[in-house]
Design a protein around this motif. Sequence first.
Motif, PDB file in Angstrom:
ATOM      1  N   VAL A 147      22.293  29.538  27.765  1.00 40.12           N
ATOM      2  CA  VAL A 147      23.514  29.364  26.640  1.00 40.12           C
ATOM      3  C   VAL A 147      23.955  30.770  26.348  1.00 40.12           C
ATOM      4  CG1 VAL A 147      23.325  27.114  25.843  1.00 40.12           C
ATOM      5  CG2 VAL A 147      22.517  28.949  24.863  1.00 40.12           C
ATOM      6  N   ILE A 148      23.221  31.961  26.884  1.00 40.86           N
ATOM      7  CA  ILE A 148      23.360  33.063  26.820  1.00 40.86           C
ATOM      8  C   ILE A 148      24.625  33.735  27.346  1.00 40.86           C
ATOM      9  CG2 ILE A 148      22.668  35.761  26.781  1.00 40.86           C
ATOM     10  CD1 ILE A 148      19.598  34.355  27.121  1.00 40.86           C
ATOM     11  N   GLU A 149      25.377  34.268  26.596  1.00 40.65           N
ATOM     12  CA  GLU A 149      26.917  34.709  27.173  1.00 40.65           C
ATOM     13  C   GLU A 149      26.616  35.921  27.919  1.00 40.65           C
ATOM     14  OE1 GLU A 149      29.768  35.303  24.281  1.00 40.65           O
ATOM     15  OE2 GLU A 149      29.984  33.023  23.834  1.00 40.65           O
ATOM     16  N   GLN A 206      23.792  31.489  19.367  1.00 40.65           N
ATOM     17  CA  GLN A 206      22.935  31.470  20.774  1.00 40.65           C
ATOM     18  C   GLN A 206      21.611  31.737  20.646  1.00 40.65           C
ATOM     19  OE1 GLN A 206      25.263  34.277  23.456  1.00 40.65           O
ATOM     20  NE2 GLN A 206      27.048  33.482  22.787  1.00 40.65           N
ATOM     21  N   SER A 207      21.268  32.494  19.838  1.00 46.69           N
ATOM     22  CA  SER A 207      19.580  32.936  19.747  1.00 46.69           C
ATOM     23  C   SER A 207      19.080  31.620  19.214  1.00 46.69           C
ATOM     24  CB  SER A 207      19.550  34.034  18.710  1.00 46.69           C
ATOM     25  OG  SER A 207      18.180  34.046  18.365  1.00 46.69           O
ATOM     26  N   LEU A 208      19.560  31.125  18.211  1.00 44.13           N
ATOM     27  CA  LEU A 208      18.813  29.792  17.762  1.00 44.13           C
ATOM     28  C   LEU A 208      18.933  28.547  18.666  1.00 44.13           C
ATOM     29  CD1 LEU A 208      17.801  27.952  15.452  1.00 44.13           C
ATOM     30  CD2 LEU A 208      20.065  27.554  14.834  1.00 44.13           C
ATOM     31  N   LEU A 209      19.953  28.583  19.380  1.00 45.72           N
ATOM     32  CA  LEU A 209      19.986  27.473  20.499  1.00 45.72           C
ATOM     33  C   LEU A 209      18.919  27.808  21.737  1.00 45.72           C
ATOM     34  CD1 LEU A 209      23.827  27.245  21.207  1.00 45.72           C
ATOM     35  CD2 LEU A 209      22.198  25.249  20.644  1.00 45.72           C
ATOM     36  N   CYS A 210      18.735  29.121  21.994  1.00 45.16           N
ATOM     37  CA  CYS A 210      17.473  29.589  22.949  1.00 45.16           C
ATOM     38  C   CYS A 210      16.317  29.050  22.378  1.00 45.16           C
ATOM     39  CB  CYS A 210      17.787  30.939  23.290  1.00 45.16           C
ATOM     40  SG  CYS A 210      19.292  31.277  24.170  1.00 45.16           S
ATOM     41  N   ILE A 211      16.092  29.448  21.337  1.00 48.03           N
ATOM     42  CA  ILE A 211      14.654  29.243  20.802  1.00 48.03           C
ATOM     43  C   ILE A 211      14.457  27.281  20.705  1.00 48.03           C
ATOM     44  CG2 ILE A 211      13.198  28.953  18.858  1.00 48.03           C
ATOM     45  CD1 ILE A 211      14.505  31.976  17.899  1.00 48.03           C
ATOM     46  N   LEU A 212      15.656  26.631  20.366  1.00 44.85           N
ATOM     47  CA  LEU A 212      15.338  25.266  20.155  1.00 44.85           C
ATOM     48  C   LEU A 212      15.310  24.814  21.537  1.00 44.85           C
ATOM     49  CD1 LEU A 212      18.015  24.426  17.484  1.00 44.85           C
ATOM     50  CD2 LEU A 212      15.459  24.560  17.017  1.00 44.85           C
ATOM     51  N   SER A 213      15.768  25.145  22.541  1.00 46.57           N
ATOM     52  CA  SER A 213      15.685  24.871  23.838  1.00 46.57           C
ATOM     53  C   SER A 213      14.372  24.712  24.677  1.00 46.57           C
ATOM     54  CB  SER A 213      16.715  25.678  24.851  1.00 46.57           C
ATOM     55  OG  SER A 213      15.811  26.987  25.026  1.00 46.57           O
ATOM     56  N   GLU A 220      26.619  20.530  24.714  1.00 49.31           N
ATOM     57  CA  GLU A 220      27.814  20.905  24.345  1.00 49.31           C
ATOM     58  C   GLU A 220      28.638  19.672  24.194  1.00 49.31           C
ATOM     59  OE1 GLU A 220      31.379  23.906  25.572  1.00 49.31           O
ATOM     60  OE2 GLU A 220      29.461  24.607  25.772  1.00 49.31           O
ATOM     61  N   VAL A 221      29.363  19.400  22.978  1.00 48.31           N
ATOM     62  CA  VAL A 221      30.153  18.327  22.685  1.00 48.31           C
ATOM     63  C   VAL A 221      31.634  18.626  22.541  1.00 48.31           C
ATOM     64  CG1 VAL A 221      28.279  16.810  22.297  1.00 48.31           C
ATOM     65  CG2 VAL A 221      29.530  18.133  20.510  1.00 48.31           C
ATOM     66  N   TYR A 222      31.708  19.826  22.304  1.00 44.83           N
ATOM     67  CA  TYR A 222      32.972  20.440  21.970  1.00 44.83           C
ATOM     68  C   TYR A 222      33.157  22.170  22.009  1.00 44.83           C
ATOM     69  CZ  TYR A 222      36.861  22.318  19.084  1.00 44.83           C
ATOM     70  OH  TYR A 222      38.121  22.704  18.294  1.00 44.83           O
ATOM     71  N   HIS A 223      34.538  22.452  22.522  1.00 45.06           N
ATOM     72  CA  HIS A 223      34.775  23.778  22.347  1.00 45.06           C
ATOM     73  C   HIS A 223      36.244  23.822  22.383  1.00 45.06           C
ATOM     74  CE1 HIS A 223      36.620  23.759  26.309  1.00 45.06           C
ATOM     75  NE2 HIS A 223      35.577  23.182  26.980  1.00 45.06           N
ATOM     76  N   ASP A 224      36.809  24.932  21.683  1.00 44.30           N
ATOM     77  CA  ASP A 224      38.142  24.989  21.611  1.00 44.30           C
ATOM     78  C   ASP A 224      38.926  25.594  22.806  1.00 44.30           C
ATOM     79  OD1 ASP A 224      37.342  27.855  21.333  1.00 44.30           O
ATOM     80  OD2 ASP A 224      38.278  28.395  19.296  1.00 44.30           O
ATOM     81  N   PRO A 235      20.195  15.176  21.161  1.00 47.61           N
ATOM     82  CA  PRO A 235      20.211  13.595  20.854  1.00 47.61           C
ATOM     83  C   PRO A 235      19.041  13.000  20.496  1.00 47.61           C
ATOM     84  CG  PRO A 235      20.872  14.358  23.175  1.00 47.61           C
ATOM     85  CD  PRO A 235      20.458  15.516  22.398  1.00 47.61           C
ATOM     86  N   SER A 236      17.744  13.830  20.770  1.00 44.56           N
ATOM     87  CA  SER A 236      16.545  13.130  20.175  1.00 44.56           C
ATOM     88  C   SER A 236      16.560  13.141  18.501  1.00 44.56           C
ATOM     89  CB  SER A 236      15.488  13.799  20.733  1.00 44.56           C
ATOM     90  OG  SER A 236      15.413  15.244  20.267  1.00 44.56           O
ATOM     91  N   SER A 237      17.095  13.980  17.955  1.00 44.33           N
ATOM     92  CA  SER A 237      16.843  14.146  16.336  1.00 44.33           C
ATOM     93  C   SER A 237      18.410  13.876  15.881  1.00 44.33           C
ATOM     94  CB  SER A 237      16.376  15.677  15.864  1.00 44.33           C
ATOM     95  OG  SER A 237      17.218  16.491  16.458  1.00 44.33           O
ATOM     96  N   ASN A 238      19.445  13.475  16.554  1.00 43.90           N
ATOM     97  CA  ASN A 238      20.674  13.508  16.054  1.00 43.90           C
ATOM     98  C   ASN A 238      20.917  14.636  15.251  1.00 43.90           C
ATOM     99  OD1 ASN A 238      23.379  12.235  15.838  1.00 43.90           O
ATOM    100  ND2 ASN A 238      22.468  11.170  13.805  1.00 43.90           N
ATOM    101  N   PHE A 239      20.860  15.939  15.945  1.00 43.39           N
ATOM    102  CA  PHE A 239      20.830  16.965  14.871  1.00 43.39           C
ATOM    103  C   PHE A 239      22.225  17.875  15.657  1.00 43.39           C
ATOM    104  CE2 PHE A 239      20.197  21.894  15.090  1.00 43.39           C
ATOM    105  CZ  PHE A 239      20.657  22.190  13.675  1.00 43.39           C
ATOM    106  N   SER A 240      23.236  18.288  14.826  1.00 42.90           N
ATOM    107  CA  SER A 240      24.441  18.913  15.474  1.00 42.90           C
ATOM    108  C   SER A 240      24.389  20.341  14.705  1.00 42.90           C
ATOM    109  CB  SER A 240      25.618  18.171  15.047  1.00 42.90           C
ATOM    110  OG  SER A 240      25.917  18.088  13.688  1.00 42.90           O
ATOM    111  N   LEU A 241      25.127  21.376  15.839  1.00 45.13           N
ATOM    112  CA  LEU A 241      24.840  22.597  15.391  1.00 45.13           C
ATOM    113  C   LEU A 241      26.300  23.184  15.958  1.00 45.13           C
ATOM    114  CD1 LEU A 241      23.602  25.496  14.567  1.00 45.13           C
ATOM    115  CD2 LEU A 241      22.500  25.500  17.068  1.00 45.13           C
TER     116      LEU A 241
END
Length: 472
Positions: A147-149, A206-213, A220-224, A235-241
Amino acid sequence: MVKKMSLDWSPWSLGKHNHVFVKFAVSLLLMGLAFRLFFSDSISISPVAEIPLLERTEAPENTIPVPLLERTEAPEAMITVTTPAPETTIPVTTLAPETTISVTTPASLATPEIGDHRPSKEKCDIFTGDWIPNPSGPAYTNETCHVIEGHQNCMSNGRPDSGYLYWKWNPRGCELPSFSAERFLELMRHKSWAFIGDSISRNHVQSLLCILSKVEKAVEVYHDKEYKSKRWHFPSSNFSLSVIWSPFLVQAITFEDNNGVATSEIQLYLDKLDKKWTDQYQSFDYIVISGGKWFLKTAIYYENNTIVGCHYCPGKNLTEMGFEYGYRKALQRVLNFIVTSSQKELVVWRTSTPDHFENGDWSNGGTCNRTEPFKDGEIDMNDVDIVLRNVELEEYAKAVAALGSDEEMKIKLLDTTRLSLLRPDGHPGPYRYPNPFAGSKGSAVQNDCLHWCLPGPIDSWNDLVMELVINS
């Protein structure tokens, strides 16, 4: 002669007819005397000092009174107690009967929770410290995280050095544990987080997503339309960021492209919050919000739908208010909204981040070629960053004071300014794009000395978030 001695020693007189009986009696007497003398000698051969007995004392519940050894020349006279039990006996050599110590039994020991992530030392200022070598390196790589840009993917873009990956933020006086992805996701089950702000907030997400990965890859469920605001689900923890693009936090009309090239001044409504984040505010459990460098851009200020002045708008015949005025007004509006909101989520205000442009700035050839962190005292903040920071700290203090004793509503400060100031080596620099020097000689190369490489120093911000929000 013997007979005479026996008769003289005997206390009575015997006749000759009793000669045999006399001999028998004398023999018995002699044997008795010998036995008595022998027994008396056996108990008094060598006098020994008595060892006094320890008095029985009333010991507290779950403690064992253990005599404290006097210090002797023989080091083996020391006692080591590992797991004492009430029935434990400890051999000693030299006792001091009048001195005892109490050893707590396992039954009275406080057992930490499984997975306890708190530092073992007392709490301290986690934002004051030093960057120290970290041989283990980053928690992820640009190959394990997808997910790193492109603008922050420094290794893929050809950055030749890697030393900037091997440092860790170390507060003075306490320990800062590394971010635990497993524990975070478990504690955040059925919760939601939002990062609200500019591109540095997106960099942080992005940093947080990389560590959690390392534990689970987010979906990814949404973007503008511009891919600036996004939402991910675990999905496993039903956590959204979520990350919500709102660089001014108040309503703004901008006229610039993705490279920052503007065709007109920004129209900034200082008394109206940006609905992109306020409309979603009450749906989040945790919010990390920040502002900063966008207020340095040329802007026309509106209040009550009326132009009140501007920042850096020569030739417009408007009152020059300065960026400090615009930033303070915006922060007052934002923090007042947070304080007066009926929602009881936890809000973290992140301070602005200094850049490290040298020999120019973003638009006129500034560079950042350093490969190691600064040490404390080797660099000072520039005047602009000092102003931004002072506004943030002052308005944050007012907001906290306004909360009073309301313990349900919480707002915390994530002060990343000074620790980020010490990392001039962590920016993409010319490696904002792949192979920046592959073109013709003499061509201009754009340097990015504001955002952060991933992996990079910004990963330590998540250690701070974990400590500030989860462990505190």
